[in-house]
Design a protein around this motif. Structure first.
Motif, PDB file in Angstrom:
ATOM      1  N   ILE A  67       0.872  -1.164   0.000  1.00  0.00           N
ATOM      2  CA  ILE A  67       0.000   0.000   0.000  1.00  0.00           C
ATOM      3  C   ILE A  67       0.916   1.223   0.000  1.00  0.00           C
ATOM      4  O   ILE A  67       1.833   1.321   0.830  1.00  0.00           O
ATOM      5  CB  ILE A  67      -0.916   0.000   1.232  1.00  0.00           C
ATOM      6  N   MET A  68       0.662   2.143  -0.914  1.00  0.00           N
ATOM      7  CA  MET A  68       1.508   3.327  -1.058  1.00  0.00           C
ATOM      8  C   MET A  68       1.724   4.004   0.288  1.00  0.00           C
ATOM      9  O   MET A  68       0.770   4.205   1.038  1.00  0.00           O
ATOM     10  CB  MET A  68       0.861   4.301  -2.040  1.00  0.00           C
ATOM     11  N   THR A  69       2.944   4.361   0.596  1.00  0.00           N
ATOM     12  CA  THR A  69       3.416   5.022   1.816  1.00  0.00           C
ATOM     13  C   THR A  69       3.288   4.180   3.081  1.00  0.00           C
ATOM     14  O   THR A  69       3.724   4.600   4.141  1.00  0.00           O
ATOM     15  CB  THR A  69       2.750   6.394   2.078  1.00  0.00           C
ATOM     16  N   ILE A  70       2.705   2.978   2.988  1.00  0.00           N
ATOM     17  CA  ILE A  70       2.515   2.133   4.169  1.00  0.00           C
ATOM     18  C   ILE A  70       3.314   0.845   4.058  1.00  0.00           C
ATOM     19  O   ILE A  70       3.933   0.395   5.017  1.00  0.00           O
ATOM     20  CB  ILE A  70       1.019   1.814   4.395  1.00  0.00           C
ATOM     21  N   GLY A  71       3.309   0.230   2.881  1.00  0.00           N
ATOM     22  CA  GLY A  71       3.948  -1.070   2.706  1.00  0.00           C
ATOM     23  C   GLY A  71       2.901  -2.165   2.693  1.00  0.00           C
ATOM     24  O   GLY A  71       1.706  -1.902   2.578  1.00  0.00           O
ATOM     25  N   PRO A  72       3.321  -3.409   2.841  1.00  0.00           N
ATOM     26  CA  PRO A  72       2.362  -4.506   2.774  1.00  0.00           C
ATOM     27  C   PRO A  72       1.518  -4.600   4.049  1.00  0.00           C
ATOM     28  O   PRO A  72       2.003  -4.284   5.139  1.00  0.00           O
ATOM     29  CB  PRO A  72       3.247  -5.748   2.632  1.00  0.00           C
ATOM     30  N   PRO A  73       0.265  -5.017   3.908  1.00  0.00           N
ATOM     31  CA  PRO A  73      -0.544  -5.256   5.101  1.00  0.00           C
ATOM     32  C   PRO A  73      -0.035  -6.501   5.821  1.00  0.00           C
ATOM     33  O   PRO A  73       0.611  -7.351   5.224  1.00  0.00           O
ATOM     34  CB  PRO A  73      -1.954  -5.477   4.547  1.00  0.00           C
ATOM     35  N   ALA A  74      -0.330  -6.589   7.100  1.00  0.00           N
ATOM     36  CA  ALA A  74       0.057  -7.749   7.899  1.00  0.00           C
ATOM     37  C   ALA A  74      -1.129  -8.698   8.043  1.00  0.00           C
ATOM     38  O   ALA A  74      -2.276  -8.290   7.906  1.00  0.00           O
ATOM     39  CB  ALA A  74       0.525  -7.299   9.278  1.00  0.00           C
ATOM     40  N   ASN A  75      -0.858  -9.934   8.274  1.00  0.00           N
ATOM     41  CA  ASN A  75      -1.902 -10.904   8.591  1.00  0.00           C
ATOM     42  C   ASN A  75      -1.787 -11.269  10.046  1.00  0.00           C
ATOM     43  O   ASN A  75      -0.693 -11.232  10.604  1.00  0.00           O
ATOM     44  CB  ASN A  75      -1.752 -12.161   7.708  1.00  0.00           C
ATOM     45  N   PRO A  76      -2.840 -11.635  10.696  1.00  0.00           N
ATOM     46  CA  PRO A  76      -4.198 -11.743  10.171  1.00  0.00           C
ATOM     47  C   PRO A  76      -4.937 -10.408  10.279  1.00  0.00           C
ATOM     48  O   PRO A  76      -4.494  -9.513  10.995  1.00  0.00           O
ATOM     49  CB  PRO A  76      -4.837 -12.767  11.108  1.00  0.00           C
ATOM     50  N   PRO A  77      -6.091 -10.288   9.583  1.00  0.00           N
ATOM     51  CA  PRO A  77      -6.957  -9.133   9.807  1.00  0.00           C
ATOM     52  C   PRO A  77      -7.388  -9.120  11.279  1.00  0.00           C
ATOM     53  O   PRO A  77      -7.417 -10.168  11.927  1.00  0.00           O
ATOM     54  CB  PRO A  77      -8.163  -9.401   8.910  1.00  0.00           C
ATOM     55  N   VAL A  78      -7.698  -7.941  11.788  1.00  0.00           N
ATOM     56  CA  VAL A  78      -8.126  -7.828  13.187  1.00  0.00           C
ATOM     57  C   VAL A  78      -9.494  -7.171  13.269  1.00  0.00           C
ATOM     58  O   VAL A  78      -9.885  -6.397  12.396  1.00  0.00           O
ATOM     59  CB  VAL A  78      -7.104  -7.040  14.034  1.00  0.00           C
ATOM     60  N   ALA A  79     -10.207  -7.500  14.326  1.00  0.00           N
ATOM     61  CA  ALA A  79     -11.528  -6.914  14.555  1.00  0.00           C
ATOM     62  C   ALA A  79     -11.368  -5.478  15.054  1.00  0.00           C
ATOM     63  O   ALA A  79     -10.448  -5.183  15.821  1.00  0.00           O
ATOM     64  CB  ALA A  79     -12.294  -7.745  15.578  1.00  0.00           C
ATOM     65  N   PRO A  80     -12.262  -4.592  14.620  1.00  0.00           N
ATOM     66  CA  PRO A  80     -12.198  -3.213  15.094  1.00  0.00           C
ATOM     67  C   PRO A  80     -12.685  -3.097  16.533  1.00  0.00           C
ATOM     68  O   PRO A  80     -13.483  -3.911  16.999  1.00  0.00           O
ATOM     69  CB  PRO A  80     -13.150  -2.480  14.151  1.00  0.00           C
ATOM     70  N   PHE A  81     -12.191  -2.079  17.233  1.00  0.00           N
ATOM     71  CA  PHE A  81     -12.705  -1.762  18.563  1.00  0.00           C
ATOM     72  C   PHE A  81     -12.674  -0.249  18.738  1.00  0.00           C
ATOM     73  O   PHE A  81     -11.852   0.445  18.127  1.00  0.00           O
ATOM     74  CB  PHE A  81     -11.928  -2.480  19.668  1.00  0.00           C
ATOM     75  N   VAL A  82     -13.579   0.267  19.540  1.00  0.00           N
ATOM     76  CA  VAL A  82     -13.662   1.706  19.763  1.00  0.00           C
ATOM     77  C   VAL A  82     -12.364   2.186  20.399  1.00  0.00           C
ATOM     78  O   VAL A  82     -11.861   1.584  21.352  1.00  0.00           O
ATOM     79  CB  VAL A  82     -14.888   2.069  20.634  1.00  0.00           C
ATOM     80  N   GLY A  83     -11.803   3.240  19.827  1.00  0.00           N
ATOM     81  CA  GLY A  83     -10.549   3.799  20.297  1.00  0.00           C
ATOM     82  C   GLY A  83      -9.330   3.284  19.556  1.00  0.00           C
ATOM     83  O   GLY A  83      -8.223   3.789  19.751  1.00  0.00           O
ATOM     84  N   GLN A  84      -9.523   2.289  18.700  1.00  0.00           N
ATOM     85  CA  GLN A  84      -8.412   1.698  17.943  1.00  0.00           C
ATOM     86  C   GLN A  84      -7.783   2.743  17.013  1.00  0.00           C
ATOM     87  O   GLN A  84      -8.488   3.417  16.266  1.00  0.00           O
ATOM     88  CB  GLN A  84      -8.936   0.514  17.145  1.00  0.00           C
ATOM     89  N   ALA A  85      -6.466   2.844  17.033  1.00  0.00           N
ATOM     90  CA  ALA A  85      -5.743   3.737  16.126  1.00  0.00           C
ATOM     91  C   ALA A  85      -5.662   3.074  14.755  1.00  0.00           C
ATOM     92  O   ALA A  85      -5.319   1.894  14.647  1.00  0.00           O
ATOM     93  CB  ALA A  85      -4.347   4.019  16.661  1.00  0.00           C
TER      94      ALA A  85
END
Length: 131
Positions: free
Chosen positions: A18-36
């Motif tokens: 991903i431009m300016t970020i690099g490759p995503p990591a595995n595994p995907p994670v569930a969202p939570f309130v306050g997550q950056a």
């Protein structure tokens, strides 16, 4: 959900970065309130925010009409809008680890709405490509 999938004719010519970020990591994670979170979008580039809701139910206005969504993620930008018109399809990642959290599909100046990434992956029988 508001998502699409495509197939590549030549998989060897693609890179998962991903431009300016690099490759995503595995595994995907569930969202939570306050997550950056962060993303790189076509229009707004690299932006940072935080998850403010993980169960948004409501309408999204499109040029062709209105659609109702349930259990979506809402993100607010840390300093200004998290997304802009043209950023749809951006992968939202947790920060700083870059694990996928959501797939951006709507927003305005105050909030961005995303499909939970695991729902998208399950629907299409897909996985996150990494190097």
């Amino acid at each position: 959900m508001d998502a699409a999938i495509a197939a590549l004719d030549d998989v060897s010519s693609a890179v998962p970065d991903i431009m300016t970020i690099g490759p995503p990591a595995n595994p995907p994670v569930a969202p939570f309130v306050g997550q950056a979170v962060l993303k790189h979008g076509r229009t707004t580039g690299l932006t940072f925010g935080s998850v403010v809701d993980t169960s948004f139910d409501g309408v999204v206005h499109y040029d062709s009409g209105v659609a109702y969504f349930e259990d979506q993620i809402v993100v607010a930008g840390n300093s200004g809008p998290f997304s802009g018109r043209g950023d749809s399809g951006s992968l939202i990642l947790n920060s700083p680890d870059a694990h996928p959290v959501g797939l951006l599909f709507a927003g305005d100046d105050s909030q961005t709405i995303a499909n939970p990434i695991q729902s998208v992956l399950n629907r299409f029988g897909a996985t996150v490509a990494v190097t």
